[in-house]
Scaffold this motif. Structure first.
Motif, PDB file in Angstrom:
ATOM      1  N   VAL A   1      35.417  37.819  37.501  1.00  0.00           N
ATOM      2  CA  VAL A   1      35.781  37.615  38.822  1.00  0.00           C
ATOM      3  C   VAL A   1      35.449  39.023  39.664  1.00  0.00           C
ATOM      4  O   VAL A   1      34.669  38.765  40.933  1.00  0.00           O
ATOM      5  N   LEU A   2      35.591  40.093  39.220  1.00  0.00           N
ATOM      6  CA  LEU A   2      34.930  41.294  39.831  1.00  0.00           C
ATOM      7  C   LEU A   2      33.323  41.301  40.117  1.00  0.00           C
ATOM      8  O   LEU A   2      32.929  41.799  40.931  1.00  0.00           O
ATOM      9  N   LEU A   3      32.851  40.827  39.076  1.00  0.00           N
ATOM     10  CA  LEU A   3      31.367  40.878  38.986  1.00  0.00           C
ATOM     11  C   LEU A   3      30.711  39.663  40.142  1.00  0.00           C
ATOM     12  O   LEU A   3      29.814  39.944  40.751  1.00  0.00           O
ATOM     13  N   ARG A   4      31.565  38.635  39.975  1.00  0.00           N
ATOM     14  CA  ARG A   4      31.195  37.408  40.843  1.00  0.00           C
ATOM     15  C   ARG A   4      31.525  37.617  42.358  1.00  0.00           C
ATOM     16  O   ARG A   4      30.768  37.341  43.190  1.00  0.00           O
ATOM     17  N   PHE A   5      32.837  38.335  42.592  1.00  0.00           N
ATOM     18  CA  PHE A   5      33.081  38.476  43.958  1.00  0.00           C
ATOM     19  C   PHE A   5      33.256  40.214  44.140  1.00  0.00           C
ATOM     20  O   PHE A   5      34.584  40.291  44.285  1.00  0.00           O
ATOM     21  N   PRO A   6      32.428  40.912  44.188  1.00  0.00           N
ATOM     22  CA  PRO A   6      32.442  42.480  44.479  1.00  0.00           C
ATOM     23  C   PRO A   6      33.223  42.559  45.676  1.00  0.00           C
ATOM     24  O   PRO A   6      34.053  43.812  45.527  1.00  0.00           O
ATOM     25  N   ARG A   7      33.379  42.057  46.635  1.00  0.00           N
ATOM     26  CA  ARG A   7      34.177  42.389  47.764  1.00  0.00           C
ATOM     27  C   ARG A   7      35.601  41.960  47.877  1.00  0.00           C
ATOM     28  O   ARG A   7      36.348  42.589  48.602  1.00  0.00           O
ATOM     29  N   LEU A   8      35.884  41.189  46.746  1.00  0.00           N
ATOM     30  CA  LEU A   8      37.327  41.001  46.627  1.00  0.00           C
ATOM     31  C   LEU A   8      37.908  41.647  45.354  1.00  0.00           C
ATOM     32  O   LEU A   8      39.010  41.354  44.795  1.00  0.00           O
ATOM     33  N   ARG A   9      37.324  42.730  44.970  1.00  0.00           N
ATOM     34  CA  ARG A   9      37.838  43.412  43.644  1.00  0.00           C
ATOM     35  C   ARG A   9      39.096  43.927  43.707  1.00  0.00           C
ATOM     36  O   ARG A   9      39.956  44.194  42.693  1.00  0.00           O
ATOM     37  N   THR A  10      39.721  44.459  44.963  1.00  0.00           N
ATOM     38  CA  THR A  10      41.104  44.708  45.095  1.00  0.00           C
ATOM     39  C   THR A  10      42.122  43.622  45.139  1.00  0.00           C
ATOM     40  O   THR A  10      43.122  43.630  44.581  1.00  0.00           O
ATOM     41  N   GLN A  11      41.622  42.823  46.099  1.00  0.00           N
ATOM     42  CA  GLN A  11      42.483  41.480  46.369  1.00  0.00           C
ATOM     43  C   GLN A  11      42.726  40.512  44.912  1.00  0.00           C
ATOM     44  O   GLN A  11      43.965  40.071  44.760  1.00  0.00           O
ATOM     45  N   VAL A  12      41.554  40.670  44.214  1.00  0.00           N
ATOM     46  CA  VAL A  12      41.711  39.654  43.193  1.00  0.00           C
ATOM     47  C   VAL A  12      42.836  40.149  41.929  1.00  0.00           C
ATOM     48  O   VAL A  12      43.387  39.506  41.260  1.00  0.00           O
ATOM     49  N   VAL A  13      43.166  41.411  42.114  1.00  0.00           N
ATOM     50  CA  VAL A  13      43.890  42.161  41.219  1.00  0.00           C
ATOM     51  C   VAL A  13      45.384  41.684  41.208  1.00  0.00           C
ATOM     52  O   VAL A  13      46.181  41.467  40.344  1.00  0.00           O
ATOM     53  N   VAL A  14      45.803  41.330  42.546  1.00  0.00           N
ATOM     54  CA  VAL A  14      47.210  40.676  42.768  1.00  0.00           C
ATOM     55  C   VAL A  14      47.419  39.444  41.774  1.00  0.00           C
ATOM     56  O   VAL A  14      48.297  39.459  41.097  1.00  0.00           O
ATOM     57  N   PRO A  15      46.909  38.273  42.218  1.00  0.00           N
ATOM     58  CA  PRO A  15      47.027  37.000  41.270  1.00  0.00           C
ATOM     59  C   PRO A  15      46.522  37.183  39.691  1.00  0.00           C
ATOM     60  O   PRO A  15      47.334  36.955  39.081  1.00  0.00           O
ATOM     61  N   TRP A  16      45.814  38.413  39.455  1.00  0.00           N
ATOM     62  CA  TRP A  16      45.554  38.661  38.018  1.00  0.00           C
ATOM     63  C   TRP A  16      46.728  39.287  37.524  1.00  0.00           C
ATOM     64  O   TRP A  16      46.926  38.923  36.454  1.00  0.00           O
ATOM     65  N   ALA A  17      47.257  40.129  37.979  1.00  0.00           N
ATOM     66  CA  ALA A  17      48.520  40.884  37.635  1.00  0.00           C
ATOM     67  C   ALA A  17      49.684  39.874  37.338  1.00  0.00           C
ATOM     68  O   ALA A  17      50.174  39.923  36.512  1.00  0.00           O
ATOM     69  N   LEU A  18      49.818  39.133  38.371  1.00  0.00           N
ATOM     70  CA  LEU A  18      50.985  38.186  38.320  1.00  0.00           C
ATOM     71  C   LEU A  18      50.720  37.201  37.031  1.00  0.00           C
ATOM     72  O   LEU A  18      51.562  36.783  36.455  1.00  0.00           O
ATOM     73  N   ALA A  19      49.438  36.795  36.963  1.00  0.00           N
ATOM     74  CA  ALA A  19      49.192  35.895  35.862  1.00  0.00           C
ATOM     75  C   ALA A  19      49.371  36.652  34.438  1.00  0.00           C
ATOM     76  O   ALA A  19      49.781  36.004  33.508  1.00  0.00           O
ATOM     77  N   SER A  20      48.939  37.824  34.374  1.00  0.00           N
ATOM     78  CA  SER A  20      49.183  38.523  33.122  1.00  0.00           C
ATOM     79  C   SER A  20      50.605  38.707  33.095  1.00  0.00           C
ATOM     80  O   SER A  20      51.159  38.522  31.678  1.00  0.00           O
ATOM     81  N   PHE A  21      51.220  38.828  34.127  1.00  0.00           N
ATOM     82  CA  PHE A  21      52.987  38.912  33.830  1.00  0.00           C
ATOM     83  C   PHE A  21      53.495  37.559  33.157  1.00  0.00           C
ATOM     84  O   PHE A  21      54.265  37.592  32.202  1.00  0.00           O
ATOM     85  N   VAL A  22      53.119  36.585  33.822  1.00  0.00           N
ATOM     86  CA  VAL A  22      53.700  35.037  33.370  1.00  0.00           C
ATOM     87  C   VAL A  22      53.240  34.820  32.123  1.00  0.00           C
ATOM     88  O   VAL A  22      53.932  34.265  31.225  1.00  0.00           O
ATOM     89  N   THR A  23      51.945  35.074  31.674  1.00  0.00           N
ATOM     90  CA  THR A  23      51.382  34.647  30.497  1.00  0.00           C
ATOM     91  C   THR A  23      52.042  35.479  29.226  1.00  0.00           C
ATOM     92  O   THR A  23      52.439  35.011  28.141  1.00  0.00           O
ATOM     93  N   MET A  24      52.505  36.873  29.358  1.00  0.00           N
ATOM     94  CA  MET A  24      52.975  37.713  28.480  1.00  0.00           C
ATOM     95  C   MET A  24      54.355  37.472  28.333  1.00  0.00           C
ATOM     96  O   MET A  24      55.051  37.299  27.260  1.00  0.00           O
ATOM     97  N   ALA A  25      55.180  36.908  29.510  1.00  0.00           N
ATOM     98  CA  ALA A  25      56.445  36.269  29.138  1.00  0.00           C
ATOM     99  C   ALA A  25      56.584  35.257  28.748  1.00  0.00           C
ATOM    100  O   ALA A  25      57.495  34.986  28.194  1.00  0.00           O
ATOM    101  N   ILE A  26      55.613  34.265  28.699  1.00  0.00           N
ATOM    102  CA  ILE A  26      55.542  33.182  27.900  1.00  0.00           C
ATOM    103  C   ILE A  26      55.404  33.349  26.303  1.00  0.00           C
ATOM    104  O   ILE A  26      56.096  33.216  25.479  1.00  0.00           O
ATOM    105  N   LEU A  27      54.455  34.233  26.307  1.00  0.00           N
ATOM    106  CA  LEU A  27      54.235  34.795  24.744  1.00  0.00           C
ATOM    107  C   LEU A  27      55.476  35.542  24.216  1.00  0.00           C
ATOM    108  O   LEU A  27      55.638  35.505  23.009  1.00  0.00           O
ATOM    109  N   ALA A  28      56.414  36.160  25.063  1.00  0.00           N
ATOM    110  CA  ALA A  28      57.457  36.865  24.353  1.00  0.00           C
ATOM    111  C   ALA A  28      58.525  36.159  24.347  1.00  0.00           C
ATOM    112  O   ALA A  28      59.881  36.347  24.420  1.00  0.00           O
ATOM    113  N   ALA A  29      58.455  34.522  24.274  1.00  0.00           N
ATOM    114  CA  ALA A  29      59.724  33.781  24.165  1.00  0.00           C
ATOM    115  C   ALA A  29      60.382  34.089  22.779  1.00  0.00           C
ATOM    116  O   ALA A  29      61.513  33.706  22.830  1.00  0.00           O
ATOM    117  N   THR A  30      59.783  34.584  21.965  1.00  0.00           N
ATOM    118  CA  THR A  30      60.362  34.911  20.475  1.00  0.00           C
ATOM    119  C   THR A  30      61.298  36.118  20.524  1.00  0.00           C
ATOM    120  O   THR A  30      62.026  36.231  19.978  1.00  0.00           O
TER     121      THR A  30
END
Length: 310
Positions: A149-178
């Motif tokens: 995404v950063l290579l494809r949309f360089p102008r959005l390099r700061t904004q795209v980190v917001v949904p990416w960080a939230l997606a990372s948090f949700v993903t790891m929260a699901i994996l940490a169900a154990t």
């Protein structure tokens, strides 16, 4: 009005993510996560507890430091560089500018907590029996997606980190169900940390409306320390400290927000106290945080409106 505030908030967020101190504190928080793995390896059948406790503590501490630093310097930087003058010359009210700055700081803190929380949850998942390959594969996939995404949309390099960080948090929260209840400790702690830093950021914004960065940081840190000690100050023994000190401490405990609400005991976070359910407590604390933030920002806007920049 909303569009103007959103524009100021995004600009404040872009400025904040360029601050080197932010990356230093993030590196410190991640190092604390690595330290938790070392300590967990030395414990006896308490690996998950060690990781969740140290991880939650590092997230809270580092987020507070980020809130103080950004709150103390964000507005002053605009005044020092004199970039605030062309901004306020536009059809923009001063209170909109101040609220936008505050929301930009909160957005930065949201990303900070989400990234740090994702790392803690990922470690917690591997410590509680989740597949190491699955966790590592998910992390690699997330970074590959971010790079694309950063290579494809360089102008959005700061904004795209917001949904990416939230997606990372949700993903790891699901994996940490154990991890079971220990995952709840991290999730509840992250939510409470956001509520606490919202108050601290509002306090810093209030002081920065009329003070220098150094004094703003000192005042905000003092409010934080008093807030974390509110219960102790309210119950000081008059026989040992004197009546005057006890009365002053009691007034401070009532005036300053009680930040101990945002660091409850571990049994409460685990849901082991029937009379204090975890998630209703979290929601009540977040609602209280919103109330304090609105009051503080209102006072800050009134002061900032009368400030002379000449």
């Amino acid at each position: 009005m909303i569009a103007r505030i959103a524009a100021i908030a995004m600009n404040a967020y872009r400025e904040a993510v360029r601050a080197r101190v932010l990356y230093g504190l993030l590196a410190f928080a991640l190092a604390a996560c690595g330290y938790s793995v070392i300590v967990a390896s030395l414990s006896l059948d308490q690996q998950a507890r060690v990781v969740s406790d140290i991880g939650a503590g590092s997230i809270s501490l580092c987020a507070i430091l980020v809130a103080i630093v950004l709150g103390a310097t964000s507005l002053y930087r605009e005044l020092e560089l004199k970039t605030i003058f062309p901004i306020l010359a536009r059809p923009l009210y001063r209170h909109e500018y101040l609220v936008g700055k505050y929301l930009g700081i909160l957005l930065t803190l949201l990303v900070f907590v989400a990234i740090d929380g994702a790392v803690v949850l990922g470690i917690l998942a591997t410590e509680t029996g989740a597949s190491l390959g699955g966790v590592a594969g998910a992390a690699i996939a997330l970074f590959v997606l971010l790079g694309f995404v950063l290579l494809r949309f360089p102008r959005l390099r700061t904004q795209v980190v917001v949904p990416w960080a939230l997606a990372s948090f949700v993903t790891m929260a699901i994996l940490a169900a154990t991890a079971g209840a220990n995952r709840q400790v991290v999730l509840a702690s992250c939510a409470l940390t956001l509520g606490e830093v919202a108050i601290i950021s509002a306090v810093a914004t209030l002081f920065s409306a009329f003070s220098s960065p150094f004094l703003t940081a000192i005042f905000t840190l003092s409010v934080f320390l008093i807030g974390r000690s509110a219960d102790t100050l309210a119950h000081l023994p008059a026989r040992q400290v004197g009546t005057t000190v006890k009365q002053v401490a009691a007034v401070l405990a009532r005036v300053v927000p009680n930040l101990q609400v945002y660091v409850p005991a571990r049994p409460i976070l685990l849901g082991q106290v029937p009379e204090v359910p975890t998630w209703p407590l979290v929601m009540k604390a977040l609602a209280q945080s919103c109330g304090y933030s609105i009051v503080l920002l209102t006072i800050a806007a009134l002061i900032f409106r009368r400030r002379d920049f000449s």
